[in-house]
Design a protein around this motif. Sequence first.
Motif, PDB file in Angstrom:
ATOM      1  N   THR A   1     -10.681   9.380  -1.256  1.00  0.00           N
ATOM      2  CA  THR A   1      -9.271   9.570  -0.935  1.00  0.00           C
ATOM      3  C   THR A   1      -8.534   8.239  -0.735  1.00  0.00           C
ATOM      4  O   THR A   1      -7.340   8.147  -1.036  1.00  0.00           O
ATOM      5  CB  THR A   1      -9.102  10.428   0.335  1.00  0.00           C
ATOM      6  N   PHE A   2      -9.204   7.213  -0.223  1.00  0.00           N
ATOM      7  CA  PHE A   2      -8.594   5.888  -0.063  1.00  0.00           C
ATOM      8  C   PHE A   2      -8.998   5.026  -1.258  1.00  0.00           C
ATOM      9  O   PHE A   2     -10.180   4.976  -1.624  1.00  0.00           O
ATOM     10  CB  PHE A   2      -9.092   5.208   1.219  1.00  0.00           C
ATOM     11  N   HIS A   3      -8.018   4.312  -1.842  1.00  0.00           N
ATOM     12  CA  HIS A   3      -8.288   3.543  -3.053  1.00  0.00           C
ATOM     13  C   HIS A   3      -7.709   2.135  -2.952  1.00  0.00           C
ATOM     14  O   HIS A   3      -6.528   1.981  -2.609  1.00  0.00           O
ATOM     15  CB  HIS A   3      -7.715   4.263  -4.275  1.00  0.00           C
ATOM     16  N   PRO A   4      -8.490   1.104  -3.278  1.00  0.00           N
ATOM     17  CA  PRO A   4      -8.035  -0.281  -3.109  1.00  0.00           C
ATOM     18  C   PRO A   4      -7.242  -0.842  -4.280  1.00  0.00           C
ATOM     19  O   PRO A   4      -6.861  -2.014  -4.256  1.00  0.00           O
ATOM     20  CB  PRO A   4      -9.352  -1.045  -2.926  1.00  0.00           C
ATOM     21  N   PHE A   5      -7.019  -0.030  -5.329  1.00  0.00           N
ATOM     22  CA  PHE A   5      -6.245  -0.492  -6.488  1.00  0.00           C
ATOM     23  C   PHE A   5      -5.186   0.551  -6.845  1.00  0.00           C
ATOM     24  O   PHE A   5      -5.149   1.647  -6.267  1.00  0.00           O
ATOM     25  CB  PHE A   5      -7.170  -0.748  -7.689  1.00  0.00           C
ATOM     26  N   VAL A   6      -4.348   0.226  -7.813  1.00  0.00           N
ATOM     27  CA  VAL A   6      -3.334   1.171  -8.279  1.00  0.00           C
ATOM     28  C   VAL A   6      -4.015   2.317  -9.028  1.00  0.00           C
ATOM     29  O   VAL A   6      -5.141   2.163  -9.521  1.00  0.00           O
ATOM     30  CB  VAL A   6      -2.306   0.475  -9.198  1.00  0.00           C
ATOM     31  N   PRO A   7      -3.383   3.485  -9.132  1.00  0.00           N
ATOM     32  CA  PRO A   7      -4.016   4.630  -9.796  1.00  0.00           C
ATOM     33  C   PRO A   7      -4.496   4.314 -11.211  1.00  0.00           C
ATOM     34  O   PRO A   7      -5.561   4.783 -11.625  1.00  0.00           O
ATOM     35  CB  PRO A   7      -2.902   5.686  -9.819  1.00  0.00           C
ATOM     36  N   GLU A   8      -3.727   3.538 -11.946  1.00  0.00           N
ATOM     37  CA  GLU A   8      -4.083   3.218 -13.328  1.00  0.00           C
ATOM     38  C   GLU A   8      -5.486   2.638 -13.442  1.00  0.00           C
ATOM     39  O   GLU A   8      -6.253   2.990 -14.337  1.00  0.00           O
ATOM     40  CB  GLU A   8      -3.059   2.224 -13.895  1.00  0.00           C
ATOM     41  N   HIS A   9      -5.841   1.734 -12.528  1.00  0.00           N
ATOM     42  CA  HIS A   9      -7.147   1.074 -12.615  1.00  0.00           C
ATOM     43  C   HIS A   9      -8.293   2.045 -12.357  1.00  0.00           C
ATOM     44  O   HIS A   9      -9.364   1.923 -12.943  1.00  0.00           O
ATOM     45  CB  HIS A   9      -7.207  -0.091 -11.627  1.00  0.00           C
ATOM     46  N   HIS A  10      -8.073   2.992 -11.471  1.00  0.00           N
ATOM     47  CA  HIS A  10      -9.120   3.973 -11.180  1.00  0.00           C
ATOM     48  C   HIS A  10      -9.205   5.038 -12.275  1.00  0.00           C
ATOM     49  O   HIS A  10     -10.297   5.502 -12.622  1.00  0.00           O
ATOM     50  CB  HIS A  10      -8.852   4.643  -9.834  1.00  0.00           C
ATOM     51  N   LEU A  11      -8.069   5.407 -12.840  1.00  0.00           N
ATOM     52  CA  LEU A  11      -8.039   6.500 -13.808  1.00  0.00           C
ATOM     53  C   LEU A  11      -8.430   6.081 -15.211  1.00  0.00           C
ATOM     54  O   LEU A  11      -9.004   6.871 -15.963  1.00  0.00           O
ATOM     55  CB  LEU A  11      -6.629   7.110 -13.845  1.00  0.00           C
ATOM     56  N   THR A  12      -8.124   4.845 -15.599  1.00  0.00           N
ATOM     57  CA  THR A  12      -8.326   4.418 -16.981  1.00  0.00           C
ATOM     58  C   THR A  12      -9.483   3.447 -17.142  1.00  0.00           C
ATOM     59  O   THR A  12      -9.563   2.726 -18.122  1.00  0.00           O
ATOM     60  CB  THR A  12      -7.044   3.770 -17.534  1.00  0.00           C
ATOM     61  N   MET A  13     -10.359   3.427 -16.167  1.00  0.00           N
ATOM     62  CA  MET A  13     -11.589   2.637 -16.238  1.00  0.00           C
ATOM     63  C   MET A  13     -11.307   1.149 -16.424  1.00  0.00           C
ATOM     64  O   MET A  13     -11.910   0.484 -17.262  1.00  0.00           O
ATOM     65  CB  MET A  13     -12.504   3.158 -17.357  1.00  0.00           C
TER      66      MET A  13
ATOM     67  N   THR B   1       0.851  -1.192   0.000  1.00  0.00           N
ATOM     68  CA  THR B   1       0.000   0.000   0.000  1.00  0.00           C
ATOM     69  C   THR B   1       0.885   1.241   0.000  1.00  0.00           C
ATOM     70  O   THR B   1       1.894   1.284   0.700  1.00  0.00           O
ATOM     71  CB  THR B   1      -0.917   0.023   1.236  1.00  0.00           C
ATOM     72  N   PHE B   2       0.516   2.237  -0.804  1.00  0.00           N
ATOM     73  CA  PHE B   2       1.208   3.523  -0.791  1.00  0.00           C
ATOM     74  C   PHE B   2       0.289   4.551  -0.146  1.00  0.00           C
ATOM     75  O   PHE B   2      -0.895   4.653  -0.508  1.00  0.00           O
ATOM     76  CB  PHE B   2       1.576   3.988  -2.197  1.00  0.00           C
ATOM     77  N   VAL B   3       0.818   5.312   0.814  1.00  0.00           N
ATOM     78  CA  VAL B   3      -0.002   6.273   1.564  1.00  0.00           C
ATOM     79  C   VAL B   3       0.651   7.650   1.509  1.00  0.00           C
ATOM     80  O   VAL B   3       1.865   7.779   1.743  1.00  0.00           O
ATOM     81  CB  VAL B   3      -0.161   5.834   3.034  1.00  0.00           C
ATOM     82  N   VAL B   4      -0.145   8.665   1.206  1.00  0.00           N
ATOM     83  CA  VAL B   4       0.323  10.057   1.281  1.00  0.00           C
ATOM     84  C   VAL B   4      -0.057  10.568   2.671  1.00  0.00           C
ATOM     85  O   VAL B   4      -1.177  11.027   2.902  1.00  0.00           O
ATOM     86  CB  VAL B   4      -0.299  10.926   0.180  1.00  0.00           C
ATOM     87  N   ILE B   5       0.874  10.458   3.598  1.00  0.00           N
ATOM     88  CA  ILE B   5       0.591  10.743   5.007  1.00  0.00           C
ATOM     89  C   ILE B   5       0.190  12.204   5.217  1.00  0.00           C
ATOM     90  O   ILE B   5      -0.674  12.514   6.039  1.00  0.00           O
ATOM     91  CB  ILE B   5       1.807  10.387   5.876  1.00  0.00           C
ATOM     92  N   ASP B   6       0.790  13.126   4.465  1.00  0.00           N
ATOM     93  CA  ASP B   6       0.445  14.541   4.646  1.00  0.00           C
ATOM     94  C   ASP B   6      -1.009  14.810   4.280  1.00  0.00           C
ATOM     95  O   ASP B   6      -1.665  15.652   4.910  1.00  0.00           O
ATOM     96  CB  ASP B   6       1.388  15.412   3.815  1.00  0.00           C
ATOM     97  N   ASN B   7      -1.527  14.129   3.263  1.00  0.00           N
ATOM     98  CA  ASN B   7      -2.946  14.280   2.919  1.00  0.00           C
ATOM     99  C   ASN B   7      -3.836  13.657   3.981  1.00  0.00           C
ATOM    100  O   ASN B   7      -4.925  14.163   4.275  1.00  0.00           O
ATOM    101  CB  ASN B   7      -3.223  13.651   1.557  1.00  0.00           C
TER     102      ASN B   7
ATOM    103  N   LEU C   1       6.627   1.120  -8.618  1.00  0.00           N
ATOM    104  CA  LEU C   1       5.566   2.120  -8.522  1.00  0.00           C
ATOM    105  C   LEU C   1       5.634   2.857  -7.187  1.00  0.00           C
ATOM    106  O   LEU C   1       5.261   4.031  -7.105  1.00  0.00           O
ATOM    107  CB  LEU C   1       4.203   1.458  -8.703  1.00  0.00           C
ATOM    108  N   MET C   2       6.119   2.193  -6.132  1.00  0.00           N
ATOM    109  CA  MET C   2       6.263   2.835  -4.830  1.00  0.00           C
ATOM    110  C   MET C   2       7.145   4.079  -4.953  1.00  0.00           C
ATOM    111  O   MET C   2       6.808   5.160  -4.454  1.00  0.00           O
ATOM    112  CB  MET C   2       6.855   1.844  -3.830  1.00  0.00           C
ATOM    113  N   TYR C   3       8.282   3.956  -5.652  1.00  0.00           N
ATOM    114  CA  TYR C   3       9.196   5.088  -5.821  1.00  0.00           C
ATOM    115  C   TYR C   3       8.633   6.120  -6.798  1.00  0.00           C
ATOM    116  O   TYR C   3       8.842   7.327  -6.631  1.00  0.00           O
ATOM    117  CB  TYR C   3      10.560   4.595  -6.298  1.00  0.00           C
ATOM    118  N   MET C   4       7.912   5.650  -7.809  1.00  0.00           N
ATOM    119  CA  MET C   4       7.310   6.584  -8.759  1.00  0.00           C
ATOM    120  C   MET C   4       6.261   7.457  -8.078  1.00  0.00           C
ATOM    121  O   MET C   4       6.207   8.673  -8.292  1.00  0.00           O
ATOM    122  CB  MET C   4       6.700   5.807  -9.929  1.00  0.00           C
ATOM    123  N   LEU C   5       5.411   6.845  -7.252  1.00  0.00           N
ATOM    124  CA  LEU C   5       4.387   7.622  -6.554  1.00  0.00           C
ATOM    125  C   LEU C   5       5.005   8.605  -5.561  1.00  0.00           C
ATOM    126  O   LEU C   5       4.500   9.720  -5.385  1.00  0.00           O
ATOM    127  CB  LEU C   5       3.412   6.681  -5.843  1.00  0.00           C
TER     128      LEU C   5
END
Length: 366
Positions: A264-276, A171-177, A312-316
Motif C-alpha cells: 500500500t505504501f510506495h516509494p516511487f511514482v505509480p508509473e515506475h511500479h506499474l510499468t516495470m 508525497t501523495f497520500v490517500v488518507i481514506d485508504n 501529478l499531485m492534481y492528477m492523482l
Amino acid sequence: MAALSSRCCFSLGFLVGTCTLYFFMTQVWFERKFSLQLDSQVPSTAGQWGGENQSWRVEGSALISLRHPHLQGEDSRVADQLYKKVRILCWVMTGPDNLETKARHVKATWSRHCNMVIFMSSREDPDFPTVGLGTKEGRDQLYWKTIRAFQYVEQHHSHQADWFLKADDDTFVVIDNLRWILSNYTADEPIYFGKRFKPYTKQGYMSGGAGYVLSREALRRFVEGFRTKACTHTTSVEDLALGQCLEKMGVLAGDSRDSIHRETFHPFVPEHHLTMKLAKNSYWNYCYYPIVEGPQCCSDLAVSFHYVDAELMYMLEYYTYHLRAYGYQYRYQPSLPEGVEPDSARTEHSPLGAERDAPGNGTSKL
C-alpha cells in the motif's frame, strides 16, 4: 553564408524560446486551474479555509478540519464514519524554498482529507502557515527536523489525533485508504506502518519518502526515547534512525499490505511500479517483502506514492476521487472495519459483496 547561418540560429532560438514559454504557461495554467477548482480551499490565518464551505480552522500553525470533504451527492458514509473514528494528524516536511513549488499543492489536494495538517519547516511562516523547527535545511538535517517535528506534535497536539503521519512535500497520500488500514488497530498499541525496508534493524524500518504513520503510543515512546537519552541522533538517514529508535523503544513495525499481500505504501511514482521501471539496484535488496511489478504491484487501496510533482499531485487527486468506470462494482471488497455500522454503509449506490476478504495475512491484522 554568414547571414544565412545567423538567420538560421535566430529562427532556431525563437522556436526553442516559444516552445519553452508555451510549456511553462501550460503548467502554470494547469496548476492554477486545478487549485481553484478544489473548492477554493486555500487557508488563511485571517479566518477559515474554504470560503462559504468552511471546512478548516487555523489554530496557530495547524489547520484543523471541521468536516470530512467529499463530492456532493456521493455516498461516503463508510469514509465519514472512519473520519470520526480514526483521527489522523498529517505533518508535512517542507522548507522555505518549497512552499510555493511543492507544499501549496499538498495543501490543495490530499492533505484536505486529514483531520489536522501541520507543515514543518526550518523557519516559521505565519502566512502559509508553517512551524519553524529552528534547524537548517539540507538532507543532513532531515532527522533533526523529524525529531523536533514529532516532539512538537506530541507536546501540542497528541490529544487531538490517534495517528500521526509524516510525509514529504512530494508525497501523495490517500488518507481514506490509510484510515481503513489503521481502523484494525488502536492508538494505544505501540506500532507504526509504512513501506517496510529490511537492512540494519531486526524488524526492518519504514521508507521516509513513502511516508510512515505512528500510533499515539508509538509517538509517546519515540519522544520518551530522546527525553531519557535511550535514543540519540546517530545518523542523518532519517528513516533508518527513526526505525532504530522505535525498535529500541519496543514499537512494532507493522505489516501494511492488504489481505492478498499487495503493498500500500510506495516509494516511487505509480508509473515506475506499474510499468516495470524499477532499476535492479539496492532497492530490490532493501524491500522487506517480495517486489511485484506491473498491475499487481499495488493494492487497490494504495496509500502513498513518492516523487510526485505538482501536476501529478492534481492528477492523482482526480483519479482517486473523481474518475470512475461506469457500470462496475469494486472488485476488491475488504471487510468493513470493526465499529463501522453496516446498515448505514449499505445503500443502493454502494452494494457490498456477500463475501469479503478480511484484512489479515498470517500474524498481522492486515
